[in-house]
Design an enzyme around this catalytic site. Structure first.
Site, short mmCIF file in Angstrom:
data_model
loop_
_atom_site.label_atom_id
_atom_site.label_comp_id
_atom_site.label_asym_id
_atom_site.label_seq_id
_atom_site.Cartn_x
_atom_site.Cartn_y
_atom_site.Cartn_z
N HIS A 202 -2.25 16.18 -4.45
CA HIS A 202 -1.09 15.36 -4.82
C HIS A 202 0.19 15.85 -4.16
CE1 HIS A 202 -3.83 13.65 -7.79
NE2 HIS A 202 -3.03 12.62 -7.75
N ARG A 309 2.06 4.52 -10.44
CA ARG A 309 1.54 5.75 -11.07
C ARG A 309 2.42 6.11 -12.26
NH1 ARG A 309 1.23 7.31 -5.31
NH2 ARG A 309 -0.95 7.41 -4.67
N ARG A 346 -0.95 1.49 -13.56
CA ARG A 346 -2.07 2.34 -13.99
C ARG A 346 -1.66 3.12 -15.23
NH1 ARG A 346 -4.21 6.78 -9.84
NH2 ARG A 346 -2.27 7.81 -10.45
N GLU A 449 -13.55 5.49 -9.12
CA GLU A 449 -13.30 6.82 -8.57
C GLU A 449 -14.51 7.73 -8.74
OE1 GLU A 449 -8.95 7.95 -9.75
OE2 GLU A 449 -9.85 6.83 -11.40
N ASN A 472 -9.47 8.69 -2.96
CA ASN A 472 -9.26 10.15 -3.00
C ASN A 472 -10.25 10.82 -3.94
OD1 ASN A 472 -7.07 9.38 -1.49
ND2 ASN A 472 -5.57 9.74 -3.09
N ASP A 473 -10.30 10.35 -5.18
CA ASP A 473 -11.22 10.95 -6.14
C ASP A 473 -12.66 10.53 -5.87
OD1 ASP A 473 -9.75 12.67 -7.71
OD2 ASP A 473 -9.02 11.10 -9.03
N ARG A 483 -10.42 18.62 -3.86
CA ARG A 483 -9.53 18.19 -2.79
C ARG A 483 -8.27 19.04 -2.68
NH1 ARG A 483 -6.40 12.85 -4.81
NH2 ARG A 483 -6.29 13.28 -7.03
N CYS A 520 -6.63 1.60 -3.17
CA CYS A 520 -5.29 2.17 -3.38
C CYS A 520 -5.23 3.65 -3.03
CB CYS A 520 -4.82 1.97 -4.82
SG CYS A 520 -5.84 2.81 -6.04
#
Length: 592
Positions: A202, A309, A346, A449, A472-473, A483, A520
């Site tokens: 992040h 977010r 989200r 995810e 990403n996840d 990650r 996304c």
């Protein structure tokens, strides 16, 4: 002496400036800029904290028993001497005056300078006095913390824009937490360098959102780079060049100017519709963290917000969570700024590398889990805190009265979770009806995810309106790669055949069910993946506003139908990245 440090490139471009080190400490130290008028107040805080600790040490010394080893008294004398040394306190006040650092940051910065001096001493005894210095500084930092308790988000978000010096600055740290990154969001830092982190940590995501060069996972940068060193960040190669030669400096300044010209050219595409050569209209939505980010999304040409977010409303605010009214006003601000375009919010996605300052009873039981990425986070945490969850849902539904709002649930893995969410939504709607609050229909979607969610997607699609793929996840959980861990960052591979198979599966099954699907995650904003995702049938991308122009340019140059014809060969290849580069590049028309 010039030298280079290498890491992971996470945000492209070139940044040149002086290094500002955020010293690592066993204590949490707030780093923020103060207003020039507040310098005297911060200096008084330092002096008051020093005097408080001096009294503590004098008391300890006077209360030593008669048979205590004389070394103890000598040690306390050394600490008292260091505490009153002008090289520590006097220089700390100078950081406050010259750089407008807050008291804690100034003290940490001076500790960094003095610690290096101790390291360079030839005498073993003197070198070992560094530990005494660190203990003294830690005591003073503790006194500063006791003066006012934990800093609130209001204090931590102060940014001094009128920096005293003219040189651009680059932030160097062992790591930067997401909440800390947000504090620097509108500051004067031109780039970031961290010792740890991966391409989709992040820290990296927020650096890209700020559209400034960054290199993470350097391992040694914060130890090797000194305060005020001239540094070049090569965000394309993942290189950090310290104290560059004049020739190298000029070369990188030329590259910097070329990059700025390219950005200016892409900006001209802002109002051009994103339509492929064969007439497919593509939605290019924006990822945002805060309500005011919606304005930047509109200016960048976004056709909606694909990911708000909301957790950034919850972070770095001490022990209190945002109220329903505060959340409602935040969501309403973003919705109104988008002027009728969709806003996908989200629900709070905390845990793992985005913890909250507040710890609930349920979290306290889990604070020492070995793998927080697989613990009580995202929707799991929301369902474990039903009062907090319903408060957020009410705020989101109330905002729907001012525009098109969609609700996105992160980290869904079980059908039972979807049923519990839908039950909560019924209760929330009844509460809003009873209270007389207006709201409209809100589409409900889930983030894919977790591989399990991708494999059971047909069951989920019976109960939801849309799907958003968090690449990403999804990559992290598919490949069992943390990650944020630079030790295994080289194994994090978006081009892995298993990842591509899951992406293609989710997109095709969602379209087959007549539901909408978007991506996304970071792949959506990387032009290297645009052709691939278009070939899979994806027609909705969500990314940081700054990434929209380059992705749009790629969309305008291709025929989606022709790309799709090459997809089976790419998915069947032993090297999908190489195959995709070969076949998709031949389909692109030249830039006009």
């Amino acid at each position: 002496m010039s030298f280079q440090v290498f890491g992971i490139p996470v945000s492209r471009g070139v940044a040149i400036g002086r290094a500002v080190l955020v010293a690592s400490s066993r204590m949490d130290v707030a780093h923020y800029y103060i207003q020039a008028a507040d310098a005297e107040t911060e200096i008084k805080r330092v002096l008051r904290a020093r005097d408080e600790v001096a009294i503590e040490l004098e008391t300890l010394k006077n209360e030593l028993p008669a048979d205590a080893p004389h070394e103890l008294a000598a040690l306390l004398d050394v600490h008292l001497m260091l505490m009153h040394d002008d090289a520590l306190i006097g220089a700390t006040t100078q950081w406050i005056i010259d750089r407008h650092y807050n008291a804690e940051w100034a003290l940490s910065a001076q500790l960094e300078v003095l610690a290096r001096q101790f390291d360079e001493m030839e005498d073993d005894y003197l070198r070992e006095r560094k530990a005494d210095l660190e203990q003294v500084v830690e005591r003073i930092l503790g006194a500063l913390a006791r003066q006012q308790g934990k800093l609130t988000s209001d204090a931590a978000s102060i940014v001094q824009r009128d920096f005293a010096g003219e040189d651009p600055l680059l932030l160097v740290a062992a790591d930067i937490a997401p909440a800390d990154m947000m504090q620097f969001k509108r500051s004067i830092f031109q780039g970031f360098i961290t010792d740890i982190g991966g391409k989709t940590s992040h820290t990296a995501i927020v650096a890209r959102s700020m559209d400034i060069p960054a290199v993470v996972g350097t391992r040694e940068a914060s130890r090797l780079i000194r305060q005020d060193d001239w540094v070049i960040i090569d965000g394309d190669a993942g290189a950090v060049i310290v104290n560059p030669s004049p020739i190298m400096l000029e070369e990188y300044r030329f590259r910097q100017r070329q990059s700025e010209l390219e950005r200016a050219r892409l900006t001209r595409l802002r109002h051009t519709p994103a339509v492929t050569l064969d007439g497919e209209r593509i939605e290019l939505h924006a990822n945002i963290e805060m309500p005011n980010d919606a304005e930047a999304a509109v200016k960048a040409g976004a056709t909606g917000v694909g990911l708000f977010r909301s957790e950034f409303l919850f972070m770095n605010r001490g022990s209190e969570l945002p109220s329903e009214e505060e959340q409602f006003l935040a969501y309403k601000t973003a919705v109104e700024a988008m002027a009728g375009m969709p806003v996908t919010i989200r629900t709070v996605d905390v845990g793992a590398d985005k913890p909250l300052d507040r710890m609930s009873a349920s979290e306290l039981r889990h604070e020492h889990v070995l793998n927080p990425a697989m613990g009580l986070r995202a929707i799991r945490w929301s369902l474990a805190e039903p009062s907090m969850f319903r408060k957020q849902l009410r705020a989101i539904y109330r905002a729907s009265a001012f525009g098109k709002v969609r609700l996105l649930i992160p980290m869904v893995a079980h059908l039972s979770e979807v049923r519990m969410i839908l039950e909560s939504l019924k209760k929330v709607q009844q509460q809003l009806n009873d209270a007389g609050h207006a709201y409209t229909k809100v589409e409900v979607g889930v983030m894919i995810e977790i591989p399990a969610a991708a494999m059971m997607l047909p069951l989920l699609l019976k109960h939801i309106d849309f799907v958003s793929i968090g690449t990403n996840d999804l990559i992290q959980y598919t490949l069992a790669i943390d990650r944020a861990d630079e030790a295994v960052a080289h194994l994090y591979d978006p081009w892995h055949p298993a990842v591509l198979q899951l992406l293609a599966l989710v997109i095709s099954q969602t379209k087959l069910a007549g539901k909408s699907v978007s991506v996304c995650g970071e792949m959506a904003g990387d032009p290297a993946f645009t052709d691939l995702l278009l070939s899979m049938g994806l027609r909705s991308f969500s990314m940081h506003p700054s990434q929209i122009p380059s992705v749009k340019q790629r969309v305008l140059r291709v025929d989606a139908t022709k790309l799709a014809a090459h997809l089976p060969g790419v998915l069947a290849s032993e090297d999908p990245q190489q195959e995709a580069g070969r076949v998709f590049a031949s389909q692109r028309v030249p830039v006009r």
